[in-house]
Design a protein around this motif. Sequence first.
Motif, mmCIF file in Angstrom:
data_model
loop_
_atom_site.group_PDB
_atom_site.id
_atom_site.type_symbol
_atom_site.label_atom_id
_atom_site.label_comp_id
_atom_site.label_asym_id
_atom_site.label_seq_id
_atom_site.Cartn_x
_atom_site.Cartn_y
_atom_site.Cartn_z
ATOM 1 N N VAL A 126 3.091 -8.813 -9.932
ATOM 2 C CA VAL A 126 1.793 -8.320 -10.385
ATOM 3 C C VAL A 126 1.639 -6.843 -10.026
ATOM 4 C CG1 VAL A 126 -0.697 -8.485 -10.010
ATOM 5 C CG2 VAL A 126 0.642 -10.558 -10.372
ATOM 6 N N VAL A 127 1.991 -6.467 -8.797
ATOM 7 C CA VAL A 127 1.879 -5.066 -8.376
ATOM 8 C C VAL A 127 2.959 -4.218 -9.037
ATOM 9 C CG1 VAL A 127 1.720 -3.491 -6.415
ATOM 10 C CG2 VAL A 127 0.934 -5.842 -6.166
ATOM 11 N N PHE A 134 -0.778 5.366 -7.576
ATOM 12 C CA PHE A 134 -2.002 4.643 -7.223
ATOM 13 C C PHE A 134 -1.991 4.120 -5.796
ATOM 14 C CE2 PHE A 134 0.982 1.473 -8.813
ATOM 15 C CZ PHE A 134 0.902 0.471 -7.847
ATOM 16 N N ALA A 135 -3.196 3.835 -5.339
ATOM 17 C CA ALA A 135 -3.427 3.032 -4.133
ATOM 18 C C ALA A 135 -4.731 2.292 -4.385
ATOM 19 C CB ALA A 135 -3.548 3.906 -2.897
ATOM 20 N N PHE A 136 -4.812 1.051 -3.938
ATOM 21 C CA PHE A 136 -6.069 0.320 -4.127
ATOM 22 C C PHE A 136 -6.347 -0.616 -2.969
ATOM 23 C CE2 PHE A 136 -3.030 -2.462 -6.488
ATOM 24 C CZ PHE A 136 -3.279 -3.689 -5.875
ATOM 25 N N ILE A 137 -7.651 -0.892 -2.806
ATOM 26 C CA ILE A 137 -8.145 -1.820 -1.788
ATOM 27 C C ILE A 137 -9.050 -2.810 -2.498
ATOM 28 C CG2 ILE A 137 -9.448 -2.082 0.360
ATOM 29 C CD1 ILE A 137 -8.959 0.974 0.799
ATOM 30 N N LEU A 138 -8.708 -4.092 -2.439
ATOM 31 C CA LEU A 138 -9.515 -5.122 -3.087
ATOM 32 C C LEU A 138 -9.971 -6.134 -2.043
ATOM 33 C CD1 LEU A 138 -8.847 -6.921 -6.434
ATOM 34 C CD2 LEU A 138 -9.164 -8.297 -4.368
ATOM 35 N N TYR A 139 -11.231 -6.531 -2.143
ATOM 36 C CA TYR A 139 -11.781 -7.558 -1.254
ATOM 37 C C TYR A 139 -12.480 -8.632 -2.090
ATOM 38 C CZ TYR A 139 -14.861 -9.982 1.979
ATOM 39 O OH TYR A 139 -15.512 -10.960 2.690
ATOM 40 N N PHE A 147 -6.476 -7.669 -0.814
ATOM 41 C CA PHE A 147 -5.259 -7.378 -1.587
ATOM 42 C C PHE A 147 -5.200 -5.857 -1.656
ATOM 43 C CE2 PHE A 147 -3.037 -7.854 -5.974
ATOM 44 C CZ PHE A 147 -1.788 -7.896 -5.373
ATOM 45 N N ILE A 148 -4.179 -5.273 -1.020
ATOM 46 C CA ILE A 148 -4.086 -3.822 -0.830
ATOM 47 C C ILE A 148 -2.682 -3.376 -1.213
ATOM 48 C CG2 ILE A 148 -4.249 -1.967 0.893
ATOM 49 C CD1 ILE A 148 -5.916 -4.150 2.566
ATOM 50 N N ALA A 149 -2.550 -2.234 -1.885
ATOM 51 C CA ALA A 149 -1.211 -1.802 -2.297
ATOM 52 C C ALA A 149 -1.151 -0.293 -2.505
ATOM 53 C CB ALA A 149 -0.788 -2.520 -3.584
ATOM 54 N N ALA A 150 0.072 0.226 -2.488
ATOM 55 C CA ALA A 150 0.344 1.632 -2.795
ATOM 56 C C ALA A 150 1.628 1.716 -3.604
ATOM 57 C CB ALA A 150 0.490 2.451 -1.509
ATOM 58 N N ASP A 151 1.715 2.708 -4.480
ATOM 59 C CA ASP A 151 2.880 2.818 -5.363
ATOM 60 C C ASP A 151 4.160 3.154 -4.607
ATOM 61 O OD1 ASP A 151 3.525 5.738 -5.340
ATOM 62 O OD2 ASP A 151 1.549 5.954 -6.229
ATOM 63 N N VAL A 152 5.272 3.124 -5.323
ATOM 64 C CA VAL A 152 6.591 3.258 -4.690
ATOM 65 C C VAL A 152 6.856 4.651 -4.143
ATOM 66 C CG1 VAL A 152 7.629 1.416 -6.053
ATOM 67 C CG2 VAL A 152 7.685 3.757 -6.923
ATOM 68 N N ASP A 153 6.119 5.657 -4.615
ATOM 69 C CA ASP A 153 6.347 7.027 -4.159
ATOM 70 C C ASP A 153 5.318 7.504 -3.153
ATOM 71 O OD1 ASP A 153 8.606 7.450 -5.883
ATOM 72 O OD2 ASP A 153 7.217 7.693 -7.569
ATOM 73 N N PRO A 189 2.597 1.906 3.911
ATOM 74 C CA PRO A 189 3.990 1.916 3.438
ATOM 75 C C PRO A 189 4.112 2.011 1.911
ATOM 76 C CG PRO A 189 3.632 0.186 5.066
ATOM 77 C CD PRO A 189 2.281 0.709 4.698
ATOM 78 N N LYS A 190 5.011 2.872 1.457
ATOM 79 C CA LYS A 190 5.258 3.028 0.022
ATOM 80 C C LYS A 190 5.844 1.735 -0.551
ATOM 81 C CE LYS A 190 6.622 7.871 0.709
ATOM 82 N NZ LYS A 190 7.732 8.859 0.534
ATOM 83 N N GLY A 191 5.461 1.447 -1.791
ATOM 84 C CA GLY A 191 6.032 0.293 -2.480
ATOM 85 C C GLY A 191 5.727 -1.034 -1.825
ATOM 86 N N CYS A 192 4.589 -1.095 -1.116
ATOM 87 C CA CYS A 192 4.232 -2.326 -0.397
ATOM 88 C C CYS A 192 2.832 -2.795 -0.758
ATOM 89 C CB CYS A 192 4.311 -2.101 1.108
ATOM 90 S SG CYS A 192 5.998 -1.894 1.745
ATOM 91 N N PHE A 193 2.579 -4.069 -0.483
ATOM 92 C CA PHE A 193 1.236 -4.619 -0.644
ATOM 93 C C PHE A 193 0.926 -5.498 0.558
ATOM 94 C CE2 PHE A 193 3.969 -7.836 -2.448
ATOM 95 C CZ PHE A 193 3.348 -9.057 -2.193
ATOM 96 N N PHE A 194 -0.363 -5.639 0.824
ATOM 97 C CA PHE A 194 -0.831 -6.415 1.968
ATOM 98 C C PHE A 194 -1.857 -7.429 1.481
ATOM 99 C CE2 PHE A 194 -3.941 -7.313 5.259
ATOM 100 C CZ PHE A 194 -3.175 -7.518 6.398
ATOM 101 N N THR A 195 -1.709 -8.677 1.910
ATOM 102 C CA THR A 195 -2.695 -9.706 1.610
ATOM 103 C C THR A 195 -3.121 -10.392 2.897
ATOM 104 O OG1 THR A 195 -1.040 -11.435 1.237
ATOM 105 C CG2 THR A 195 -1.711 -10.145 -0.687
ATOM 106 N N THR A 196 -4.307 -10.961 2.880
ATOM 107 C CA THR A 196 -4.811 -11.668 4.052
ATOM 108 C C THR A 196 -3.887 -12.817 4.436
ATOM 109 O OG1 THR A 196 -7.109 -11.085 3.585
ATOM 110 C CG2 THR A 196 -6.733 -13.077 4.900
ATOM 111 N N SER A 197 -3.410 -13.544 3.443
ATOM 112 C CA SER A 197 -2.601 -14.730 3.722
ATOM 113 C C SER A 197 -1.147 -14.420 4.038
ATOM 114 C CB SER A 197 -2.649 -15.688 2.536
ATOM 115 O OG SER A 197 -2.205 -15.036 1.362
ATOM 116 N N GLY A 198 -0.607 -13.380 3.421
ATOM 117 C CA GLY A 198 0.825 -13.110 3.562
ATOM 118 C C GLY A 198 1.200 -11.892 4.359
ATOM 119 N N GLY A 199 0.200 -11.093 4.777
ATOM 120 C CA GLY A 199 0.505 -9.882 5.528
ATOM 121 C C GLY A 199 1.145 -8.818 4.652
ATOM 122 N N LEU A 200 1.977 -7.988 5.257
ATOM 123 C CA LEU A 200 2.605 -6.867 4.557
ATOM 124 C C LEU A 200 3.908 -7.294 3.905
ATOM 125 C CD1 LEU A 200 2.387 -3.766 4.037
ATOM 126 C CD2 LEU A 200 3.818 -3.463 6.084
#
Length: 252
Positions: A126-127, A134-139, A147-153, A189-200
Amino acid sequence: MLAVFEKTVAKSPEGLQTPQQQESPALNALKDGLLAKHFSSLHPSAVTINLGQSGCISYSVDKQNPLLPRLFAVVDDIFCLFQGHVENVAPLKQQYGLGKTANEVIIVIEAYRTLRDRGPYPADQVVRDLQGKFAFILYDSTSKSTFIAADVDGSVPFFWGTDSEEHLVLSDDVETIKKGCGKSFAAFPKGCFFTTSGGLRSFEHPFNELKAVPRVDSSGEMCGANFKVDAESKKESGMPRVGSAANWSQHY
């Protein structure tokens, strides 16, 4: 943009906590809205949304890079802060059945909602489908999850850290992060996403673990860690077998 989440909503990775915290103390970012007030002092036009016991989010459209605009939206109790732009907006709108007026922040909300409600793709895909800067913060206030993420660069300045009460703090403003977290912070961290259930997790390398690499500042002091993909460590692959009522997003 700024978000502060209570630790039951978003648990800070241990690597973000620096041993020198007592020498450069952080504040309790949620107490009396202290960090949101500091953010508003830097950005007088900022709007702050109180998320109750879960935390708060703030955003402002002043002092922004016109090439990396900030967007905010709320849909069905899902709050999302988005900064940057997505290049493949048209095919994503078609993929998620969105109208012509939908922008990047609406796409992220719909992508999350599709994932949450038993979507056909894992979270890393999905990401990864979001092509751009981009970077986004979703609650999600219904499930009290993030659900939080940042692009690969790492195209958008985006930082995270932990305050004195282990609340997770995220912002595109490094001075706000320093105010709330002392030295316990790092670039997200670049190219990463963070979720409450799964962490980084890495969406570039979804089956590799991430390891914390201690960060040293210009004065030689230990700070919060940078997280890197561990090429030697693999997660279990394969789709978990779950019931039809299960929330797939809890497995990624």
